[in-house]
Design a protein around this motif. Structure first.
Motif, mmCIF file in Angstrom:
data_model
loop_
_atom_site.group_PDB
_atom_site.id
_atom_site.type_symbol
_atom_site.label_atom_id
_atom_site.label_comp_id
_atom_site.label_asym_id
_atom_site.label_seq_id
_atom_site.Cartn_x
_atom_site.Cartn_y
_atom_site.Cartn_z
ATOM 1 N N ILE A 44 45.920 8.989 5.161
ATOM 2 C CA ILE A 44 44.502 9.305 5.109
ATOM 3 C C ILE A 44 43.777 8.175 5.845
ATOM 4 N N VAL A 45 43.086 8.524 6.904
ATOM 5 C CA VAL A 45 42.478 7.504 7.771
ATOM 6 C C VAL A 45 41.093 7.098 7.261
ATOM 7 N N GLY A 46 40.862 5.801 7.150
ATOM 8 C CA GLY A 46 39.506 5.292 6.932
ATOM 9 C C GLY A 46 38.843 5.662 5.622
ATOM 10 N N SER B 106 30.271 18.548 4.340
ATOM 11 C CA SER B 106 31.464 19.279 4.723
ATOM 12 C C SER B 106 32.239 18.524 5.810
ATOM 13 N N GLY B 107 33.556 18.510 5.705
ATOM 14 C CA GLY B 107 34.387 17.860 6.722
ATOM 15 C C GLY B 107 34.451 16.354 6.597
ATOM 16 N N ALA B 108 34.054 15.817 5.421
ATOM 17 C CA ALA B 108 34.054 14.363 5.224
ATOM 18 C C ALA B 108 35.308 13.877 4.499
ATOM 19 N N GLY B 109 36.234 14.792 4.210
ATOM 20 C CA GLY B 109 37.508 14.384 3.627
ATOM 21 C C GLY B 109 37.570 14.400 2.102
ATOM 22 N N LYS B 110 36.659 15.096 1.448
ATOM 23 C CA LYS B 110 36.639 15.096 -0.021
ATOM 24 C C LYS B 110 37.887 15.772 -0.605
ATOM 25 N N THR B 111 38.147 16.986 -0.138
ATOM 26 C CA THR B 111 39.303 17.722 -0.663
ATOM 27 C C THR B 111 40.595 16.974 -0.350
ATOM 28 N N THR B 112 40.648 16.433 0.864
ATOM 29 C CA THR B 112 41.843 15.702 1.293
ATOM 30 C C THR B 112 42.094 14.485 0.407
ATOM 31 N N VAL B 113 41.055 13.715 0.129
ATOM 32 C CA VAL B 113 41.204 12.513 -0.699
ATOM 33 C C VAL B 113 41.623 12.898 -2.123
ATOM 34 N N ARG C 247 29.349 11.010 6.281
ATOM 35 C CA ARG C 247 29.990 11.548 7.485
ATOM 36 C C ARG C 247 30.873 10.483 8.107
ATOM 37 N N TYR C 248 31.938 10.891 8.770
ATOM 38 C CA TYR C 248 32.781 9.941 9.497
ATOM 39 C C TYR C 248 32.058 9.424 10.731
ATOM 40 N N ASP C 249 32.423 8.210 11.153
ATOM 41 C CA ASP C 249 31.907 7.774 12.458
ATOM 42 C C ASP C 249 32.871 8.260 13.543
ATOM 43 N N ALA D 84 35.233 16.219 10.376
ATOM 44 C CA ALA D 84 36.644 16.230 10.784
ATOM 45 C C ALA D 84 37.188 17.648 10.908
ATOM 46 N N ARG D 85 36.677 18.564 10.085
ATOM 47 C CA ARG D 85 37.163 19.945 10.144
ATOM 48 C C ARG D 85 36.842 20.571 11.497
ATOM 49 N N THR D 86 35.597 20.427 11.919
ATOM 50 C CA THR D 86 35.197 20.987 13.210
ATOM 51 C C THR D 86 35.982 20.330 14.341
#
Ligand SMILES: Nc1ncnc2c1ncn2[C@@H]1O[C@H](COP(=O)(O)OP(=O)(O)O)[C@@H](O)[C@H]1O
Ligand SMILES: [Mg+2]
Length: 346
Positions: free
Chosen positions: A17-19, A49-56, A180-182, A219-221
């Protein structure tokens, strides 16, 4: 070009999991009591959305399972299971493998789950702002050993609807905020995804960087756009993805993400969306009247306003503005780049 397409699936859980070290640490801290046989702390993850919540959440549970063999865990997507019964039925099935009869009383469901457990268990409630009745959080609290990780887009008061006596007994131990990710992080996420899923020289870093730039921290997009670009390159017989594919791949990726979101809408949201597509823009009162004609078992306007409409706005499917007759809703056109916000009073 393509080595393994499944790497680009939304459900793919990457090895690294990055960052998100801080976020991972907070969630694993919340889960740590399980290693000693105790109930974990409840925790709440929120962010766009796409900020890695589900993944984390999934990665933290995966890590815990390396330490605790046979830890019962369940994942509930509350878009699909959003009623109190629906959530508990899903948990009974996933956590303890129990088949329960439909519309069983709540008590029967919690007792079934309890009977199947001999120690702690962890439940992920994803998109929890979709649930129609937060009493289910209390129901889970009454089952010994069960803790939850709740995930939502906005910071909401998860327990607001519970009465004080009940609320004081359920606690949210950890609240973890995802920004949001950078661009650099998204580029790195893409780089690893490319390494796993594409041939070694399929894409240059500068191309990944360009995708990351246009994905605006989602990240999803970005990952979807990389897959689209790889597909385009393959169909033109190219062995590397040229930078000129990036922009159109992003447009296609956004469209794909949007179509997936529409397919996840629950029946109430689907009716609202259909009405707005057909007859929008509509002021709230008229939207509600038409929704009532459309839906066989309509719920109150208050309930729609509380979660369903904001959720659809959050995912950029609809948008609203205020004028002197109240709030007005409309569908966001597919090419949202062209969208200019509604002026007040329009
Ligand atoms: N830190 C990360 N490292 C690797 N991949 C990630 C990371 N964050 C998100 N992703 C990938 O991006 C996509 C969206 O992430 P997800 O966790 O589903 O976002 P959210 O739940 O916040 O909408 C998934 O395919 C996921 O694998
Ligand atoms: Mg998610």
């Amino acid at each position: 070009m393509l080595r393994d397409g499944t790497v680009f699936d939304d459900e793919h859980l990457p090895n690294e999991i990055v960052g998100r070290n801080r976020h991972m640490n907070e969630v694993t801290d919340a889960l740590a009591p399980v290693e000693d046989g105790f109930r974990a702390e409840n925790c709440f993850l929120f962010g766009p959305s796409g900020a890695g919540k589900t993944t984390v959440a999934r990665a933290a549970v995966r890590e815990l399972r390396r330490e605790v063999l046979d830890l019962p865990t369940a994942y509930v997507n509350c878009w699909a299971d959003y009623t109190r019964n629906g959530v508990l039925e899903r948990i009974a099935k996933e956590l303890v493998g129990a088949a329960v009869r439909q519309n069983a009383p709540i008590r029967e469901l919690t007792e079934t789950i309890q009977a199947g457990l001999t120690g702690p268990a962890v439940v992920i409630l994803d998109e929890v702002d979709q649930i129609s009745d937060s009493k289910v959080l209390y129901d889970l609290h009454t089952i010994h050993g069960v803790a939850w990780i709740c995930i939502a887009n906005r910071e909401i008061d998860l327990l607001a609807d519970l009465d004080d006596r009940i609320r004081s007994r359920v606690s949210v131990g950890y609240s973890v905020n995802f920004d949001r990710y950078d661009e650099t992080t998204v580029t790195e996420i893409l780089h690893r995804r490319a390494r796993e899923g594409l041939d070694p020289s399929a894409v240059e870093r500068s191309v990944l960087k360009r995708i990351a730039q246009l994905a605006e921290g989602d990240a999803r997009t970005a990952i979807t756009a990389l897959r689209v670009a790889a597909r385009k390159a393959t169909s033109e017989g190219l062995s590397t993805i040229p930078v000129r594919f990036v922009e159109s791949s992003l447009v296609d990726a956004k469209d794909e993400v949007r179509r997936k979101t529409i397919s996840k809408l629950n029946p109430h949201q689907r009716s609202l969306f259909r009405v707005l597509e057909r007859d929008g823009p509509l002021i709230q009162k008229h939207l509600y009247e038409k929704y009532r004609e459309e839906h066989a078992d309509p719920i109150s306007l208050r309930a729609l306003r509380k979660s369903h409409l904001p959720k659809m706005e959050h995912y950029n499917l609809i948008t609203s503005s205020r004028d002197n007759r109240g709030r007005k809703y409309r569908v966001v056109p597919v090419d949202s780049a062209e969208l200019t916000p509604l002026e007040d009073g329009e």
